[in-house]
Design a protein around this motif. Sequence first.
Motif, PDB file in Angstrom:
ATOM      1  N   ASP A 136       0.795  -1.227   0.000  1.00 52.97           N
ATOM      2  CA  ASP A 136       0.000   0.000   0.000  1.00 52.97           C
ATOM      3  C   ASP A 136       0.828   1.278   0.000  1.00 52.97           C
ATOM      4  O   ASP A 136       0.295   2.365   0.209  1.00 52.97           O
ATOM      5  CB  ASP A 136      -0.971   0.014   1.195  1.00 52.97           C
ATOM      6  CG  ASP A 136      -0.255  -0.127   2.531  1.00 52.97           C
ATOM      7  OD1 ASP A 136       0.974  -0.312   2.527  1.00 52.97           O
ATOM      8  OD2 ASP A 136      -0.935  -0.072   3.572  1.00 52.97           O
ATOM      9  N   TRP A 150       1.961   6.806   0.267  1.00 56.21           N
ATOM     10  CA  TRP A 150       0.909   5.846  -0.086  1.00 56.21           C
ATOM     11  C   TRP A 150       0.764   5.640  -1.588  1.00 56.21           C
ATOM     12  O   TRP A 150       0.943   6.554  -2.387  1.00 56.21           O
ATOM     13  CB  TRP A 150      -0.433   6.300   0.505  1.00 56.21           C
ATOM     14  CG  TRP A 150      -0.378   6.574   1.966  1.00 56.21           C
ATOM     15  CD1 TRP A 150      -0.715   7.731   2.600  1.00 56.21           C
ATOM     16  CD2 TRP A 150       0.074   5.679   2.990  1.00 56.21           C
ATOM     17  NE1 TRP A 150      -0.513   7.613   3.944  1.00 56.21           N
ATOM     18  CE2 TRP A 150      -0.024   6.372   4.214  1.00 56.21           C
ATOM     19  CE3 TRP A 150       0.551   4.366   2.993  1.00 56.21           C
ATOM     20  CZ2 TRP A 150       0.333   5.786   5.430  1.00 56.21           C
ATOM     21  CZ3 TRP A 150       0.911   3.782   4.196  1.00 56.21           C
ATOM     22  CH2 TRP A 150       0.800   4.484   5.392  1.00 56.21           C
ATOM     23  N   GLY A 154      -3.150   0.799  -3.814  1.00 56.83           N
ATOM     24  CA  GLY A 154      -3.219  -0.165  -2.721  1.00 56.83           C
ATOM     25  C   GLY A 154      -3.608   0.390  -1.374  1.00 56.83           C
ATOM     26  O   GLY A 154      -4.102  -0.355  -0.517  1.00 56.83           O
ATOM     27  N   ALA A 155      -3.406   1.678  -1.137  1.00 56.06           N
ATOM     28  CA  ALA A 155      -3.667   2.243   0.182  1.00 56.06           C
ATOM     29  C   ALA A 155      -5.165   2.369   0.457  1.00 56.06           C
ATOM     30  O   ALA A 155      -5.963   2.648  -0.436  1.00 56.06           O
ATOM     31  CB  ALA A 155      -3.004   3.606   0.303  1.00 56.06           C
ATOM     32  N   ASP A 203      -3.727  -2.182   7.875  1.00 53.74           N
ATOM     33  CA  ASP A 203      -4.103  -1.560   6.605  1.00 53.74           C
ATOM     34  C   ASP A 203      -4.905  -0.275   6.808  1.00 53.74           C
ATOM     35  O   ASP A 203      -5.098   0.495   5.866  1.00 53.74           O
ATOM     36  CB  ASP A 203      -4.878  -2.545   5.727  1.00 53.74           C
ATOM     37  CG  ASP A 203      -6.225  -2.914   6.326  1.00 53.74           C
ATOM     38  OD1 ASP A 203      -6.356  -2.883   7.567  1.00 53.74           O
ATOM     39  OD2 ASP A 203      -7.139  -3.229   5.545  1.00 53.74           O
TER      40      ASP A 203
END
Length: 282
Positions: A136, A150, A154-155, A203
Amino acid sequence: MGDVLAGFHAVWEFESDSVLIRYERGIRTPRLFQALGERRIPLAAVEEVTLTPGKRGSVVLRLRPRPGADPLMDAAAGQLREGSDPYRLVLPAERATLAEYYADELKPLLTESGPEPAERGLVAAPEAPLQFKAYDGKASFDGTSVQFRWSWTGASSAKWKAGDQTWPVADLSGVEWRSPEVFEGHLRLVPREGDSTRPAQPDQDPAAVVFGLGYGPVHESLPFAAAVLAALRTRGPVAPAPPRRDPADIAERIRHLGELHQAGLVTDEEFSSKKAELLAEL
């Protein structure tokens, strides 16, 4: 002693107060060994030396570091696979007698400290600058601060709302590394000032980056974690302000922020606030 003992993937050179380990760079050599290159292990950092039977007609000479002596092993926290343990030297069984000789020579030279933690890091950590690509985002460390930038693919929206992060080592109390070879691998920074509202899942935590298939491999993320751990233990200086961003990069981030806004993942107020922050970085 000044003698040399060659095994699979490494050569150990025995000196009066240390063991110099040089790792090979062959195709079959674990990538962590290749990344480490060589390491000098002071005997004051060693708690125990053992010699045990190995697999397929081999023997294993192993040093056990004292807790706190090696930031790499402290960061690993027992998660390394046996074949990636940098303190193991695997030799053919026919060298067992020679290995036993060196083990016996080392034992009287070890300190009588037992399992007591070392007063300070005795084994040098990997040197900054270091960086790796997580799932991420991109993590970088310049020796004074950790930066998380970031990835728009993915973040999580929580990390995008928080923005890119810069953590001076002076503001950290620890670093948590969970191997990418297990479920939910990640690298998480632990601020000195505890925050009970921090997300449980990495996450969602702006102080963490998460791994994945091909992201944050051991040979990149573990030396990174070790370097940060060593730096925060010595309370390095606060990092200088990060450099100003590329306008094209800012424009891309504003575009992605707009997509999150249109999807209802970011409120009007959050969109306006974050957009203003990004524009201020130009």
